[in-house]
Design a protein around this motif. Structure first.
Motif, mmCIF file in Angstrom:
data_model
loop_
_atom_site.group_PDB
_atom_site.id
_atom_site.type_symbol
_atom_site.label_atom_id
_atom_site.label_comp_id
_atom_site.label_asym_id
_atom_site.label_seq_id
_atom_site.Cartn_x
_atom_site.Cartn_y
_atom_site.Cartn_z
ATOM 1 N N VAL A 16 0.857 -1.343 -0.095
ATOM 2 C CA VAL A 16 0.008 0.076 -0.094
ATOM 3 C C VAL A 16 0.866 1.257 -0.039
ATOM 4 O O VAL A 16 1.786 1.567 0.854
ATOM 5 C CB VAL A 16 -0.986 -0.090 1.442
ATOM 6 N N LEU A 17 0.752 2.108 -0.994
ATOM 7 C CA LEU A 17 1.437 3.436 -0.990
ATOM 8 C C LEU A 17 0.490 4.459 -0.201
ATOM 9 O O LEU A 17 -0.610 4.617 -0.523
ATOM 10 C CB LEU A 17 1.445 3.876 -2.444
ATOM 11 N N SER A 18 1.171 4.756 1.083
ATOM 12 C CA SER A 18 0.270 5.497 1.771
ATOM 13 C C SER A 18 0.001 6.971 1.511
ATOM 14 O O SER A 18 -1.021 7.389 1.306
ATOM 15 C CB SER A 18 1.093 5.390 3.214
ATOM 16 N N ILE A 19 1.120 7.739 1.415
ATOM 17 C CA ILE A 19 0.990 9.239 1.119
ATOM 18 C C ILE A 19 2.152 9.605 0.294
ATOM 19 O O ILE A 19 3.346 9.241 0.566
ATOM 20 C CB ILE A 19 0.951 10.021 2.287
ATOM 21 N N ILE A 20 1.471 10.476 -0.771
ATOM 22 C CA ILE A 20 2.559 11.298 -1.570
ATOM 23 C C ILE A 20 1.924 12.559 -1.606
ATOM 24 O O ILE A 20 0.842 12.693 -2.289
ATOM 25 C CB ILE A 20 2.951 10.757 -2.992
ATOM 26 N N ALA A 21 2.744 13.673 -0.889
ATOM 27 C CA ALA A 21 2.017 15.096 -1.042
ATOM 28 C C ALA A 21 3.131 16.119 -1.221
ATOM 29 O O ALA A 21 4.360 15.830 -0.862
ATOM 30 C CB ALA A 21 1.392 15.046 0.447
ATOM 31 N N VAL A 22 2.471 16.990 -1.730
ATOM 32 C CA VAL A 22 3.654 18.140 -1.882
ATOM 33 C C VAL A 22 2.738 19.454 -1.604
ATOM 34 O O VAL A 22 1.679 19.610 -1.968
ATOM 35 C CB VAL A 22 4.029 18.232 -3.663
ATOM 36 N N ASP A 23 3.573 20.290 -0.898
ATOM 37 C CA ASP A 23 3.024 21.585 -0.467
ATOM 38 C C ASP A 23 2.515 22.240 -1.575
ATOM 39 O O ASP A 23 2.899 22.503 -2.732
ATOM 40 C CB ASP A 23 3.896 22.495 0.256
ATOM 41 N N PRO A 24 1.213 22.725 -1.487
ATOM 42 C CA PRO A 24 0.436 23.495 -2.554
ATOM 43 C C PRO A 24 1.250 24.786 -3.180
ATOM 44 O O PRO A 24 1.156 24.591 -4.430
ATOM 45 C CB PRO A 24 -0.718 24.226 -1.900
ATOM 46 N N ASP A 25 2.329 25.298 -2.544
ATOM 47 C CA ASP A 25 3.146 26.488 -2.999
ATOM 48 C C ASP A 25 4.154 25.751 -3.979
ATOM 49 O O ASP A 25 4.701 26.337 -4.672
ATOM 50 C CB ASP A 25 3.737 27.089 -1.842
ATOM 51 N N HIS A 26 4.393 24.428 -3.909
ATOM 52 C CA HIS A 26 5.219 23.535 -4.669
ATOM 53 C C HIS A 26 4.708 22.913 -5.628
ATOM 54 O O HIS A 26 5.596 21.884 -6.226
ATOM 55 C CB HIS A 26 6.441 23.186 -3.711
ATOM 56 N N GLN A 27 3.481 22.720 -5.811
ATOM 57 C CA GLN A 27 2.851 21.914 -6.795
ATOM 58 C C GLN A 27 3.155 22.417 -8.096
ATOM 59 O O GLN A 27 3.484 23.499 -8.567
ATOM 60 C CB GLN A 27 1.326 21.713 -6.581
ATOM 61 N N GLN A 28 3.018 21.496 -9.073
ATOM 62 C CA GLN A 28 2.979 21.646 -10.461
ATOM 63 C C GLN A 28 4.288 21.846 -10.928
ATOM 64 O O GLN A 28 4.539 22.818 -11.879
ATOM 65 C CB GLN A 28 2.275 22.704 -11.043
ATOM 66 N N GLN A 29 5.511 21.252 -10.400
ATOM 67 C CA GLN A 29 6.898 21.655 -10.512
ATOM 68 C C GLN A 29 7.561 20.314 -10.830
ATOM 69 O O GLN A 29 8.737 20.223 -10.913
ATOM 70 C CB GLN A 29 7.466 22.416 -9.385
ATOM 71 N N GLY A 30 6.741 19.048 -10.610
ATOM 72 C CA GLY A 30 7.439 17.873 -11.055
ATOM 73 C C GLY A 30 7.837 17.036 -9.814
ATOM 74 O O GLY A 30 8.530 16.054 -9.807
ATOM 75 N N ILE A 31 7.537 17.534 -8.530
ATOM 76 C CA ILE A 31 8.215 17.134 -7.332
ATOM 77 C C ILE A 31 7.145 15.805 -6.975
ATOM 78 O O ILE A 31 7.746 14.906 -6.696
ATOM 79 C CB ILE A 31 7.800 18.187 -6.374
ATOM 80 N N GLY A 32 5.907 15.930 -7.267
ATOM 81 C CA GLY A 32 5.256 14.615 -6.982
ATOM 82 C C GLY A 32 5.508 13.440 -8.036
ATOM 83 O O GLY A 32 5.890 12.321 -7.185
ATOM 84 N N SER A 33 5.975 13.708 -9.023
ATOM 85 C CA SER A 33 6.292 12.893 -10.016
ATOM 86 C C SER A 33 7.757 12.197 -9.792
ATOM 87 O O SER A 33 8.050 10.999 -9.807
ATOM 88 C CB SER A 33 6.432 13.291 -11.479
ATOM 89 N N ALA A 34 8.645 12.945 -9.194
ATOM 90 C CA ALA A 34 9.655 12.679 -8.721
ATOM 91 C C ALA A 34 9.680 11.830 -7.260
ATOM 92 O O ALA A 34 10.512 10.984 -7.440
ATOM 93 C CB ALA A 34 10.881 13.874 -8.326
ATOM 94 N N LEU A 35 8.775 12.247 -6.438
ATOM 95 C CA LEU A 35 8.720 11.382 -5.415
ATOM 96 C C LEU A 35 8.138 9.921 -5.782
ATOM 97 O O LEU A 35 8.343 8.939 -5.302
ATOM 98 C CB LEU A 35 7.581 12.035 -4.380
ATOM 99 N N MET A 36 7.283 10.079 -6.825
ATOM 100 C CA MET A 36 6.577 8.553 -7.249
ATOM 101 C C MET A 36 7.707 7.908 -7.629
ATOM 102 O O MET A 36 7.698 6.676 -7.671
ATOM 103 C CB MET A 36 5.389 8.970 -8.055
ATOM 104 N N GLU A 37 8.470 8.465 -8.596
ATOM 105 C CA GLU A 37 9.361 7.762 -9.288
ATOM 106 C C GLU A 37 10.576 7.156 -8.290
ATOM 107 O O GLU A 37 10.864 6.070 -8.324
ATOM 108 C CB GLU A 37 10.192 8.480 -10.221
#
Length: 90
Positions: A16-37
């Motif tokens: 189970v993948l519990s949480i991947i979250a990015v602070d709203p001020d830093h979203q849409q910058q590829g950070i979530g995708s990098a965390l997922m990768e």
């Protein structure tokens, strides 16, 4: 809700993948995708299946881009819907 969950739950015991979250001020910058990768690389071949339960429908496309498939929708009374997703490693 319990019945809906168990009807949509994968038949085996996936990780189970519990949480991947990015602070709203830093979203849409590829950070979530990098965390997922990074997470998927760390898991590697250890997990044949990876399960996530998203309460935010905006996140569904994010998970789908990483190979997750939407299993359905769980709705309980007035609570926000939950969306179970599953990724199968080949």
């Amino acid at each position: 809700m319990d019945r809906q969950y168990f009807n949509l739950k994968p038949p085996s015991s996936p990780w189970v993948l519990s949480i991947i979250a990015v602070d709203p001020d830093h979203q849409q910058q590829g950070i979530g995708s990098a965390l997922m990768e990074y997470s998927l690389k760390q898991i590697g071949d250890q997990a044949k299946e990876l399960f996530v339960l998203s309460c935010n429908p905006r996140n569904i496309s994010f998970y789908q881009r990483s190979g997750f498939e939407l299993l359905g929708r769980i709705q309980a009374d007035d609570a926000p819907p939950m969306h179970p997703l599953l990724r199968i490693n080949h």
